[in-house]
Design a protein around this motif. Structure first.
Motif, PDB file in Angstrom:
ATOM      1  N   LYS A  14       0.834  -1.213   0.000  1.00 46.64           N
ATOM      2  CA  LYS A  14       0.000   0.000   0.000  1.00 46.64           C
ATOM      3  C   LYS A  14       0.866   1.258   0.000  1.00 46.64           C
ATOM      4  O   LYS A  14       0.677   2.165  -0.810  1.00 46.64           O
ATOM      5  N   THR A  15       1.815   1.307   0.943  1.00 40.97           N
ATOM      6  CA  THR A  15       2.627   2.521   1.066  1.00 40.97           C
ATOM      7  C   THR A  15       3.541   2.694  -0.142  1.00 40.97           C
ATOM      8  O   THR A  15       3.759   3.825  -0.598  1.00 40.97           O
ATOM      9  N   SER A  16       4.043   1.592  -0.697  1.00 37.23           N
ATOM     10  CA  SER A  16       4.869   1.710  -1.913  1.00 37.23           C
ATOM     11  C   SER A  16       4.040   2.312  -3.041  1.00 37.23           C
ATOM     12  O   SER A  16       4.513   3.172  -3.801  1.00 37.23           O
ATOM     13  N   THR A  17       2.782   1.877  -3.156  1.00 41.02           N
ATOM     14  CA  THR A  17       1.895   2.429  -4.188  1.00 41.02           C
ATOM     15  C   THR A  17       1.685   3.930  -3.941  1.00 41.02           C
ATOM     16  O   THR A  17       1.789   4.748  -4.866  1.00 41.02           O
ATOM     17  N   ALA A  18       1.420   4.275  -2.678  1.00 42.72           N
ATOM     18  CA  ALA A  18       1.205   5.692  -2.344  1.00 42.72           C
ATOM     19  C   ALA A  18       2.459   6.509  -2.661  1.00 42.72           C
ATOM     20  O   ALA A  18       2.368   7.614  -3.209  1.00 42.72           O
ATOM     21  N   LYS A  19       3.630   5.950  -2.350  1.00 43.60           N
ATOM     22  CA  LYS A  19       4.870   6.702  -2.590  1.00 43.60           C
ATOM     23  C   LYS A  19       5.125   6.907  -4.084  1.00 43.60           C
ATOM     24  O   LYS A  19       5.648   7.947  -4.484  1.00 43.60           O
TER      25      LYS A  19
END
Lengths: 270, 335
Positions: free
Chosen positions: B64-69
């Motif tokens: 999730k956070t990789s996608t957001a980043k």
């Protein structure tokens, strides 16, 4: 209406990004440096270094005290000039703000260059205080008429050191070792830039390295200004040229290493 | 040949048709120890339409956070495409940054030694907001997030909830069309989290498009029009919260409060006939096992037999919730 605010950007926005955001970032990262921490770190250490160098120089009998006072006073500007820009990216990384900062559309060249200005002023101020200490101890005489040129010399030298700090700071985008690198540069300057050891005493290749490093022409210019000898403007032009090359190198590195850290996912590494 | 007016209409229709966020076959790999390649994101495709709020759910390490980043332009994808309002985040990151608001969760992202208002003034300059518009805009935002009165206090003195509200104000400073919220309610107390959800809901009402990453199912259920569930970098489900809930129709959940359960027990429970999934939650000294099964099979006796020798504190049966649907999805294929 959604999404319109920053599209009105103009020259005043760039001006604010350089001066106002630069100053505010400096406060954000260095507000811990209250007088109780600032005086021992930025003033105290160089004063001890200056006194130690003068006494060692007297013992060796190589040069008069003013040689060491000027060298060490100018070297003092490297503490603020070098470390503040070098720490500006490292500090963002440790503070967890680097991701938020680089998610903004701010022009990186303007944004990071703006952080150099407070460092230049702090560095020049530190050097001026050191010369004041040398004068108070009667180790150096600063003629009143030399003050404008001496002030310019301090500013140019501090700019050169800060530009070097910006290069080190840019490296901090990719590694966590920017502070270590800044220390290596600081002590290399002490050895190679004519602070206490004249270029004539160094092996030829080391002297060449010293001449190419920031601050070396600035120190020589300050010595000439105080002794009334000519040639200081030419030396300052060289120092400015080095500062310009270092700023360009820093901006190039900022661009390349920001992309590299986005590739390697290293922006959050602490 | 189309007239000028027709051309402009086509352009307008195109811009309306462009999704707020478009992610196509996105992959991000990392090299782990011994050079082993790990997929943080593996072939993710997702759309967030204009004015829509989409939740990206998944456990820690789901991607999730990789996608957001990647959408925030601070991480480059290994392959695939991601765009914000049609602006590619790799080829045109500057434009993407201008239309995107980034709201991070946790303590990071704010200058602790600056006051709330100085933080916002600094970011106002970084986002290029003209000076005349900065102060009224900041005042409005501080009012909206309930920090008016605390604006001259240093952020280091703020509670976790106050910092999160300041994060929201900072993310909305430049009035972005698209907002990315990365786990905003992490570590916030229930009352603070409720206030935060109300604030987020207002943003969609204002016409913004929002991508919310979270691992709180109830948060996504309350806020999102659609949710996508990720596990190990892959999207394993997508739909409205209601459609995900329906996946648990006909199921029953046996909840066992116990202590001393290990991964081997969970593995054995998953292998029991009739068991569809098993979730394990740690609570300090005790653990809760949620065993999902079909209504037609009573697995109570078999489960208790597997837990023989352990200290079983409480056993109960209940209807599945939305969180169970999520746990069920996450646990699938691990059986």
């Amino acid at each position: 209406m959604v999404g319109t605010l920053q599209r009105n950007a103009g020259p005043s926005v760039t001006w604010r990004l350089f001066f106002v955001a630069g100053w505010r970032s400096y406060l954000a990262l260095f507000r811990w440096l209250r007088p109780s921490a600032f005086i021992p770190t930025v003033i105290g250490v160089p004063v001890v270094q200056l006194i130690w160098a003068v006494h060692l120089g007297r013992y060796l009998g190589a040069y008069p005290p003013d040689y060491y006072v000027v060298g060490n006073a100018l070297h003092a500007c490297a503490m603020a000039g070098l470390f503040a820009p070098a720490h500006s990216i490292q500090g963002e990384r440790y503070g967890g703000t680097l991701t938020a900062l680089l998610a903004t559309p701010a022009n990186r060249a303007v944004m990071f260059s703006g952080r150099v200005l407070p460092a230049v002023l702090t560095g020049a101020f530190t050097s001026a205080v050191m010369l004041g200490v040398g004068t108070a101890l009667d180790w150096v005489h600063v003629p009143l008429g030399s003050l404008p040129m001496l002030g310019l010399t301090l500013l140019v030298t501090a700019l050169s050191c800060s530009a070097c700090g910006l290069v080190v700071g840019a490296v901090g985008l990719r590694t966590r070792e920017a502070t270590f690198l800044a220390n290596v540069v600081l002590y290399s300057m002490l050895l190679l830039c004519g602070v206490n050891i004249p270029f004539a005493w160094l092996p030829g290749w080391l002297a060449a390295v010293g001449h190419a490093m920031p601050m070396s022409q600035g120190i020589e210019a300050a010595r000439r200004v105080l002794s009334g000898a000519g040639g200081a403007p030419g030396l300052l032009c060289w120092e400015l040229l080095k500062a310009a090359v270092l700023v360009l190198l820093a901006l190039y590195l900022l661009q390349v290493l920001e992309r590299g850290s986005r590739e390697k996912a290293s922006l959050d590494d602490v | 040949m189309p007239s000028d007016l027709e051309g402009r209409e086509v352009q307008m229709l195109d811009s309306i048709a462009t999704p707020a966020i478009a992610i196509d076959d996105l992959t991000r790999t990392f090299k782990g120890p011994q050079g082993r390649v790990k997929h943080a994101i593996n072939g993710l495709s997702l759309r967030v339409e204009r004015g829509e709020m989409v939740g990206l759910l998944g456990p820690n390490g789901a991607g999730k956070t990789s996608t957001a980043k990647i959408l925030m332009t601070v991480l480059l994808p290994t392959s695939g495409k991601a765009g914000i309002l049609g602006h590619d985040v790799v080829r045109d990151p500057q434009t993407a940054r201008r239309v995107t608001g980034v709201i991070l969760g946790g303590d990071a992202g704010l200058y602790a030694r600056l006051t709330a208002v100085d933080n916002l003034l600094l970011f106002a300059d970084l986002y290029g907001i003209p000076y005349r518009e900065q102060k009224p805009r900041i005042r409005d935002l501080l009012d909206m997030v309930g920090l008016l009165g605390n604006e001259r206090k240093r952020v280091e003195s703020f509670s976790r909830g106050m910092k999160q509200r300041l994060h929201i104000a900072r993310g909305l400073l430049h009035d972005p069309d698209v907002v990315i919220l990365d786990e905003p309610s992490n570590g916030i107390d229930p009352v603070g989290a409720r206030e935060l959800r109300a604030l987020i809901r207002e943003q969609v009402r204002d016409g913004r498009s929002v991508l919310l990453t979270t691992h709180y199912m109830f948060e996504a259920d309350e806020l999102c029009d659609r949710v996508a569930v990720m596990r190990d970098g892959t999207k394993i489900a997508e739909g409205t919260p209601d459609s995900l809930k329906k996946q648990t129709d006909g199921q029953v959940v046996l909840t066992v409060t116990v202590s001393g359960v290990g991964e081997d027990h969970v593995g054995r429970l998953r292998a029991l006939p009739g068991v569809r999934s098993v979730g394990l939650t740690e609570h300090g000294g005790s653990q809760t096992l949620d065993v999902h099964s079909g209504q037609e099979t009573d697995v109570t006796a078999a489960v208790l037999a597997e837990l023989r020798g352990l200290s079983v504190i409480q056993v109960s049966k209940r209807e599945p919730t939305l969180e169970d649907a999520y746990v069920s999805l996450i646990s699938q294929d691990r059986r």
